[in-house]
Design a protein around this motif. Structure first.
Motif, PDB file in Angstrom:
ATOM      1  N   GLU A 169       0.814  -1.209   0.000  1.00  0.00           N
ATOM      2  CA  GLU A 169       0.000   0.000   0.000  1.00  0.00           C
ATOM      3  C   GLU A 169       0.849   1.260   0.000  1.00  0.00           C
ATOM      4  O   GLU A 169       0.468   2.270  -0.596  1.00  0.00           O
ATOM      5  N   TRP A 170       2.020   1.205   0.642  1.00  0.00           N
ATOM      6  CA  TRP A 170       2.839   2.413   0.713  1.00  0.00           C
ATOM      7  C   TRP A 170       3.333   2.847  -0.666  1.00  0.00           C
ATOM      8  O   TRP A 170       3.613   4.036  -0.886  1.00  0.00           O
ATOM      9  N   CYS A 171       3.428   1.909  -1.604  1.00  0.00           N
ATOM     10  CA  CYS A 171       3.819   2.283  -2.965  1.00  0.00           C
ATOM     11  C   CYS A 171       2.769   3.190  -3.596  1.00  0.00           C
ATOM     12  O   CYS A 171       3.101   4.181  -4.263  1.00  0.00           O
ATOM     13  N   TYR A 172       1.492   2.841  -3.370  1.00  0.00           N
ATOM     14  CA  TYR A 172       0.415   3.674  -3.898  1.00  0.00           C
ATOM     15  C   TYR A 172       0.385   5.029  -3.205  1.00  0.00           C
ATOM     16  O   TYR A 172       0.101   6.054  -3.821  1.00  0.00           O
ATOM     17  N   GLU A 173       0.692   5.025  -1.903  1.00  0.00           N
ATOM     18  CA  GLU A 173       0.702   6.277  -1.149  1.00  0.00           C
ATOM     19  C   GLU A 173       1.795   7.216  -1.627  1.00  0.00           C
ATOM     20  O   GLU A 173       1.701   8.437  -1.467  1.00  0.00           O
ATOM     21  N   HIS A 174       2.858   6.644  -2.233  1.00  0.00           N
ATOM     22  CA  HIS A 174       3.965   7.457  -2.736  1.00  0.00           C
ATOM     23  C   HIS A 174       3.877   7.686  -4.246  1.00  0.00           C
ATOM     24  O   HIS A 174       4.863   8.072  -4.880  1.00  0.00           O
ATOM     25  N   GLY A 175       2.700   7.429  -4.814  1.00  0.00           N
ATOM     26  CA  GLY A 175       2.486   7.813  -6.202  1.00  0.00           C
ATOM     27  C   GLY A 175       2.473   6.691  -7.219  1.00  0.00           C
ATOM     28  O   GLY A 175       2.268   6.938  -8.408  1.00  0.00           O
ATOM     29  N   TYR A 176       2.703   5.426  -6.782  1.00  0.00           N
ATOM     30  CA  TYR A 176       2.662   4.316  -7.740  1.00  0.00           C
ATOM     31  C   TYR A 176       1.242   4.125  -8.257  1.00  0.00           C
ATOM     32  O   TYR A 176       0.272   4.170  -7.497  1.00  0.00           O
TER      33      TYR A 176
END
Length: 207
Positions: A169-176
């Motif tokens: 999920e953190w990847c999506y939170e950083h723009g992925y």
């Protein structure tokens, strides 16, 4: 043992690499476009084709000396259609969701050029055991490519594998952002092209 002679092992292992039906013979491409948006239907389709190819090869090989030449294609189609119907009903009974995802494509295995090609080129001219191994080898060789394409498309297109979230999920939170193009049929053709390129680059003898 004669069952595992060099010729029989070549019939089994050849389609896995140097004689792969998809990347070398360029057969069965249509289903690679249709059922590889997710990994699960790709695996089920690969297993279905493997089972049908193996047993249709076996049955036609057993009957090859009794089939009149003028109706051999009709007999082959009847055998394949019966096996496809059995596999389709088993999928509907035990894996209904996947069966819905595969839609008409299980039924279209009847027209799969890998299947008919092996019946004509191998099963009609070889014994039952060798034909059975040839069917398994070609089915697995086909399934490997579907799994590779399905793996890449689902991972990059949805961030999941077999419906399980892989991209954290953190990847999506950083723009992925998932690549929506991977869900489009054209991308499967591009991925297959990349697999063909990598396969031929590795196997210099195919160039």
């Amino acid at each position: 043992m004669a069952l595992f002679s060099k010729a029989n092992m070549e019939a089994l292992t050849g389609p896995l690499n140097l004689n792969n039906p998809v990347v070398v013979q360029v057969l069965g491409i249509c289903s690679a476009l249709a059922v590889t948006a997710q990994l699960e239907p790709a695996i089920v389709m690969g297993l279905s084709v493997t089972i049908i190819t193996a047993f249709s090869n076996l049955i036609i090989s057993l009957l090859r000396n009794t089939i009149p030449n003028r109706i051999r294609i009709i007999v082959q189609l009847v055998v394949v259609a019966a096996l496809v119907t059995i596999v389709s009903q088993v999928l509907k009974a035990f894996a209904y969701d996947v069966s819905v995802q595969l839609s008409v494509y299980v039924g279209l295995i009847i027209t799969n050029c890998i299947l008919m090609g092996r019946l004509e080129a191998f099963a009609m001219m070889n014994g039952p055991w060798a034909s059975f191994l040839d069917g398994i080898g070609n089915g697995i060789g086909y399934a490997i490519i579907l799994v590779i394409v399905g793996f890449v498309r689902e991972l990059l297109g949805a961030g999941t594998l077999l419906g399980i979230q892989i991209v954290p999920e953190w990847c999506y939170e950083h723009g992925y952002v998932n690549n929506g193009m991977m869900t489009m049929p054209a991308m499967s053709l591009i991925i297959v092209g990349c697999v063909v390129w990598a396969h031929r680059a590795y196997n210099k003898e195919l160039q």
